[in-house]
Scaffold this motif. Structure first.
Motif, PDB file in Angstrom:
ATOM      1  N   GLU A  43      -5.114 -25.142 -34.191  1.00  0.00           N
ATOM      2  CA  GLU A  43      -6.373 -24.704 -34.774  1.00  0.00           C
ATOM      3  C   GLU A  43      -6.608 -23.275 -34.308  1.00  0.00           C
ATOM      4  O   GLU A  43      -6.251 -22.909 -33.181  1.00  0.00           O
ATOM      5  CB  GLU A  43      -7.553 -25.570 -34.324  1.00  0.00           C
ATOM      6  N   ALA A  44      -7.223 -22.492 -35.165  1.00  0.00           N
ATOM      7  CA  ALA A  44      -7.578 -21.124 -34.796  1.00  0.00           C
ATOM      8  C   ALA A  44      -9.091 -20.974 -34.871  1.00  0.00           C
ATOM      9  O   ALA A  44      -9.758 -21.587 -35.714  1.00  0.00           O
ATOM     10  CB  ALA A  44      -6.901 -20.126 -35.729  1.00  0.00           C
ATOM     11  N   VAL A  45      -9.629 -20.159 -33.968  1.00  0.00           N
ATOM     12  CA  VAL A  45     -11.066 -19.907 -33.939  1.00  0.00           C
ATOM     13  C   VAL A  45     -11.425 -18.909 -35.041  1.00  0.00           C
ATOM     14  O   VAL A  45     -10.875 -17.799 -35.091  1.00  0.00           O
ATOM     15  CB  VAL A  45     -11.497 -19.352 -32.569  1.00  0.00           C
ATOM     16  N   HIS A  46     -12.318 -19.296 -35.933  1.00  0.00           N
ATOM     17  CA  HIS A  46     -12.831 -18.412 -36.987  1.00  0.00           C
ATOM     18  C   HIS A  46     -14.349 -18.352 -36.858  1.00  0.00           C
ATOM     19  O   HIS A  46     -14.985 -19.351 -36.486  1.00  0.00           O
ATOM     20  CB  HIS A  46     -12.465 -18.924 -38.377  1.00  0.00           C
ATOM     21  N   VAL A  47     -14.924 -17.203 -37.170  1.00  0.00           N
ATOM     22  CA  VAL A  47     -16.378 -17.067 -37.116  1.00  0.00           C
ATOM     23  C   VAL A  47     -16.895 -16.570 -38.457  1.00  0.00           C
ATOM     24  O   VAL A  47     -16.329 -15.650 -39.060  1.00  0.00           O
ATOM     25  CB  VAL A  47     -16.827 -16.124 -35.976  1.00  0.00           C
ATOM     26  N   ALA A  48     -17.949 -17.229 -38.941  1.00  0.00           N
ATOM     27  CA  ALA A  48     -18.650 -16.812 -40.153  1.00  0.00           C
ATOM     28  C   ALA A  48     -19.975 -16.185 -39.736  1.00  0.00           C
ATOM     29  O   ALA A  48     -20.670 -16.722 -38.864  1.00  0.00           O
ATOM     30  CB  ALA A  48     -18.885 -17.999 -41.077  1.00  0.00           C
TER      31      ALA A  48
ATOM     32  N   ILE B  97     -17.559 -12.823 -43.594  1.00  0.00           N
ATOM     33  CA  ILE B  97     -18.938 -12.431 -43.880  1.00  0.00           C
ATOM     34  C   ILE B  97     -19.489 -13.285 -45.019  1.00  0.00           C
ATOM     35  O   ILE B  97     -18.895 -13.380 -46.092  1.00  0.00           O
ATOM     36  CB  ILE B  97     -19.020 -10.940 -44.232  1.00  0.00           C
ATOM     37  N   PHE B  98     -20.635 -13.930 -44.756  1.00  0.00           N
ATOM     38  CA  PHE B  98     -21.329 -14.764 -45.738  1.00  0.00           C
ATOM     39  C   PHE B  98     -22.646 -14.081 -46.122  1.00  0.00           C
ATOM     40  O   PHE B  98     -23.311 -13.492 -45.266  1.00  0.00           O
ATOM     41  CB  PHE B  98     -21.663 -16.143 -45.150  1.00  0.00           C
TER      42      PHE B  98
ATOM     43  N   LEU C 229     -11.723 -22.165 -46.040  1.00  0.00           N
ATOM     44  CA  LEU C 229     -10.471 -22.678 -46.597  1.00  0.00           C
ATOM     45  C   LEU C 229     -10.354 -22.326 -48.076  1.00  0.00           C
ATOM     46  O   LEU C 229      -9.263 -22.001 -48.566  1.00  0.00           O
ATOM     47  CB  LEU C 229     -10.392 -24.198 -46.403  1.00  0.00           C
ATOM     48  N   ARG C 230     -11.448 -22.377 -48.809  1.00  0.00           N
ATOM     49  CA  ARG C 230     -11.421 -22.024 -50.235  1.00  0.00           C
ATOM     50  C   ARG C 230     -11.037 -20.570 -50.417  1.00  0.00           C
ATOM     51  O   ARG C 230     -10.236 -20.215 -51.288  1.00  0.00           O
ATOM     52  CB  ARG C 230     -12.802 -22.277 -50.857  1.00  0.00           C
ATOM     53  N   ARG C 231     -11.606 -19.701 -49.566  1.00  0.00           N
ATOM     54  CA  ARG C 231     -11.272 -18.278 -49.648  1.00  0.00           C
ATOM     55  C   ARG C 231      -9.790 -18.046 -49.339  1.00  0.00           C
ATOM     56  O   ARG C 231      -9.159 -17.188 -49.952  1.00  0.00           O
ATOM     57  CB  ARG C 231     -12.147 -17.477 -48.671  1.00  0.00           C
ATOM     58  N   ARG C 232      -9.277 -18.815 -48.388  1.00  0.00           N
ATOM     59  CA  ARG C 232      -7.870 -18.665 -48.038  1.00  0.00           C
ATOM     60  C   ARG C 232      -6.975 -19.027 -49.230  1.00  0.00           C
ATOM     61  O   ARG C 232      -5.994 -18.334 -49.541  1.00  0.00           O
ATOM     62  CB  ARG C 232      -7.527 -19.566 -46.840  1.00  0.00           C
ATOM     63  N   ILE C 233      -7.319 -20.119 -49.901  1.00  0.00           N
ATOM     64  CA  ILE C 233      -6.526 -20.562 -51.067  1.00  0.00           C
ATOM     65  C   ILE C 233      -6.628 -19.557 -52.208  1.00  0.00           C
ATOM     66  O   ILE C 233      -5.671 -19.299 -52.934  1.00  0.00           O
ATOM     67  CB  ILE C 233      -7.002 -21.955 -51.530  1.00  0.00           C
TER      68      ILE C 233
ATOM     69  N   CYS D 249     -24.671 -16.826 -37.136  1.00  0.00           N
ATOM     70  CA  CYS D 249     -23.228 -17.025 -37.079  1.00  0.00           C
ATOM     71  C   CYS D 249     -22.892 -18.495 -36.871  1.00  0.00           C
ATOM     72  O   CYS D 249     -23.722 -19.281 -36.410  1.00  0.00           O
ATOM     73  CB  CYS D 249     -22.594 -16.192 -35.963  1.00  0.00           C
ATOM     74  N   SER D 250     -21.666 -18.846 -37.212  1.00  0.00           N
ATOM     75  CA  SER D 250     -21.159 -20.205 -37.013  1.00  0.00           C
ATOM     76  C   SER D 250     -19.668 -20.116 -36.749  1.00  0.00           C
ATOM     77  O   SER D 250     -18.934 -19.443 -37.482  1.00  0.00           O
ATOM     78  CB  SER D 250     -21.429 -21.074 -38.243  1.00  0.00           C
ATOM     79  N   VAL D 251     -19.222 -20.811 -35.689  1.00  0.00           N
ATOM     80  CA  VAL D 251     -17.812 -20.787 -35.301  1.00  0.00           C
ATOM     81  C   VAL D 251     -17.187 -22.140 -35.619  1.00  0.00           C
ATOM     82  O   VAL D 251     -17.747 -23.191 -35.287  1.00  0.00           O
ATOM     83  CB  VAL D 251     -17.658 -20.458 -33.799  1.00  0.00           C
TER      84      VAL D 251
END
Length: 499
Positions: free
Chosen positions: A433-438, A471-472, A493-497, A421-423
């Motif tokens: 800023e919001a906390v996101h986790v991959a 999820i990656f 960010l790409r997924r959000r766009i 994982c990576s936050v």
């Protein structure tokens, strides 16, 4: 005393001991010293000037080792080129440094010959055989080179930003060598497995081990199975690797048990290792796991945690300051903070770089009042153990509160379905800023986003709970095994766009 002198002295003391193991081939210190002498003499003939950069790019091999030692012995500046880097990055490095010579293997030649006209194959650089009495003395005296001069220029980009050329002086190399000898208590019986690229942290063990009369072991290939086979066959006592490789070694050892009774140190570095990964590794290999904290700017061993210390709450520490190195926790305005208060880790002593190549502004920002400002956040406990938090620039400020990604990552990683994982912080209109986790999900398992968010909220509170889980298939990693947070952030960010 120069770094290469540790090798020459070992060649005098242990001429018939094994210095290098490559499969069935074992090379003595005398024979290795003779080859280094010959190649250093050839380099001196090709480029007589001392203190000029010579770039070396190759896969791990005996020839690569001989070339690195020869560059040091000839009084040149070693500039390692990592074969795992892309061609544009290699080109930028060569054009930026403008080395007098570029040495490498055939695979590297095919990639960089168009922009490296001074390129020569490693085994093409050979000189005349020296007299027997000269082998252990080196090709020439190095007294013309001050210890403040540059021994190597290594590229680093940390977790963000363009790579910078770190100028490591002779004094920093000497400090690392002596400190490793002191902390690990290396001796002639030690054998070090060259598991990761010589262009990075692996090379920092090269001279401490050889200088102690120990041997370097080159495996057939970098696959975990080959590494463990070599460790068993050649009675390896020391291994250094990033956490990703160590976990792969643990998985392979579980699949096919090897006799690793000679192993004394399994050193992780280059990236943090989570507590559950540490405990898992200890369960597989026994009480041999240890760690050191360092940067290219202060190579390898700012602090050290021995295997016998790595228990209980210490598993989330990187140990205590090493020999000759002073470590402090500083506030943003440079004031030393007391035990228990978090701030920026700063380092002072001969281990520290002299600066960044052709980057005076960056050097002034990083070397302040005699201290190397590491950019890492940390805290000391009352026993002098250092605990890392995060890169200061990676701290997420959400709703006015500071969130250290590593705190959240430790909790998320406890979920049985999370493999990695990576936050990261993502711009947010409400929170700043919001906390996101991959995350990577373990094969054959699944995880519910709300379940993960609830887990963090329960353990750390709502401020640190991720607003979204991504999820990656595989998290992006650098060539040395670090998760690339900028790449994770960009993909989110790409997924959000794209939505």
């Amino acid at each position: 005393m120069y770094p290469i002198d540790f090798f020459w002295r070992a060649a005098q003391r242990f001429p018939q001991r094994t210095a290098v193991v490559c499969g069935d081939r074992e090379t003595t210190f005398y024979d290795l010293a003779r080859e280094v002498f010959e190649r250093a003499a050839a380099l001196t003939e090709l480029e007589p000037d001392l203190g000029v950069p010579v770039a070396v790019g190759a896969a791990n091999s005996y020839d690569h080792l001989v070339t690195i030692l020869a560059v040091l012995a000839a009084g040149k500046i070693w500039v390692p080129l990592n074969p795992r880097n892309g061609d544009p990055e290699l080109r930028r490095a060569i054009e930026f440094i403008s080395p007098r010579l570029v040495l490498g293997d055939e695979a590297m030649l095919a990639r960089i010959a168009p922009f490296a006209p001074a390129y020569r194959l490693l085994d093409e650089v050979r000189g005349k055989a020296p007299p027997h009495t000269r082998v252990a003395m080196g090709p020439h005296p190095s007294t013309a080179v001050p210890l403040s001069a540059t021994q190597a220029i290594k590229f680093t980009g940390g977790s963000t930003g363009a790579p910078k050329g770190v100028m490591q002086p002779y004094r920093a190399w000497n400090t690392n060598i002596v400190t490793q000898m002191h902390e690990f208590k290396f001796g002639p019986e030690d054998r070090y497995l060259v598991a990761a690229p010589l262009t990075h942290g692996t090379s920092t063990y090269m001279l401490p081990v050889l200088g102690s009369g120990g041997a370097l072991v080159f495996p057939a290939d970098p696959k975990p199975s080959s590494l463990l086979d070599a460790a068993e066959r050649d009675h390896v006592s020391v291994v250094f690797a990033p956490p990703t490789l160590i976990m792969a070694l643990a998985d392979e050892q579980r699949r096919s048990l090897r006799n690793l009774s000679a192993l004394r140190y399994l050193v992780y570095g280059g990236a943090p290792m989570r507590p559950e990964q540490i405990r898992d590794t200890q369960a597989v290999f026994g009480p041999v796991l240890c760690t050191s904290y360092g940067q290219t700017e202060a190579p390898q061993i700012i602090t050290y945690m021995s295997p016998h210390e790595m228990t209980g709450g210490n598993v989330v520490s990187v140990g205590r300051p090493s020999l000759f190195t002073q470590v402090a926790i500083l506030s943003p305005d440079g004031v030393s903070l007391p035990v228990g208060e978090e701030g920026e880790i700063a380092v002072r002593g001969d281990l520290v770089m002299s600066g960044y190549f052709k980057a005076e502004d960056e050097t002034r920002k990083t070397l302040v009042d005699g201290w190397l400002r590491t950019g890492d956040a940390g805290v000391f406990d009352e026993r002098g153990y250092l605990f890392l938090r995060d890169r200061i620039r990676d701290v997420i400020i959400t709703g006015g509160f500071n969130v250290y990604p590593s705190d959240v990552e430790v909790v998320v990683a406890e979920h049985p379905a999370v493999a990695n994982c990576s936050v990261v912080g993502i711009p947010d209109e409400k929170w700043g800023e919001a906390v996101h986790v991959a995350i990577e999900v373990r094969e054959g398992m699944s995880v519910d986003e709300s379940e993960l968010i609830a887990l963090v909220k329960r353990e750390l509170g709502s401020v640190k709970a991720p607003k979204q889980v991504h999820i990656f298939d595989a998290l992006p990693h650098s060539t040395v095994g670090k998760v690339l947070k900028p790449a994770v952030r960009n993909e989110i960010l790409r997924r959000r766009i794209a939505k």
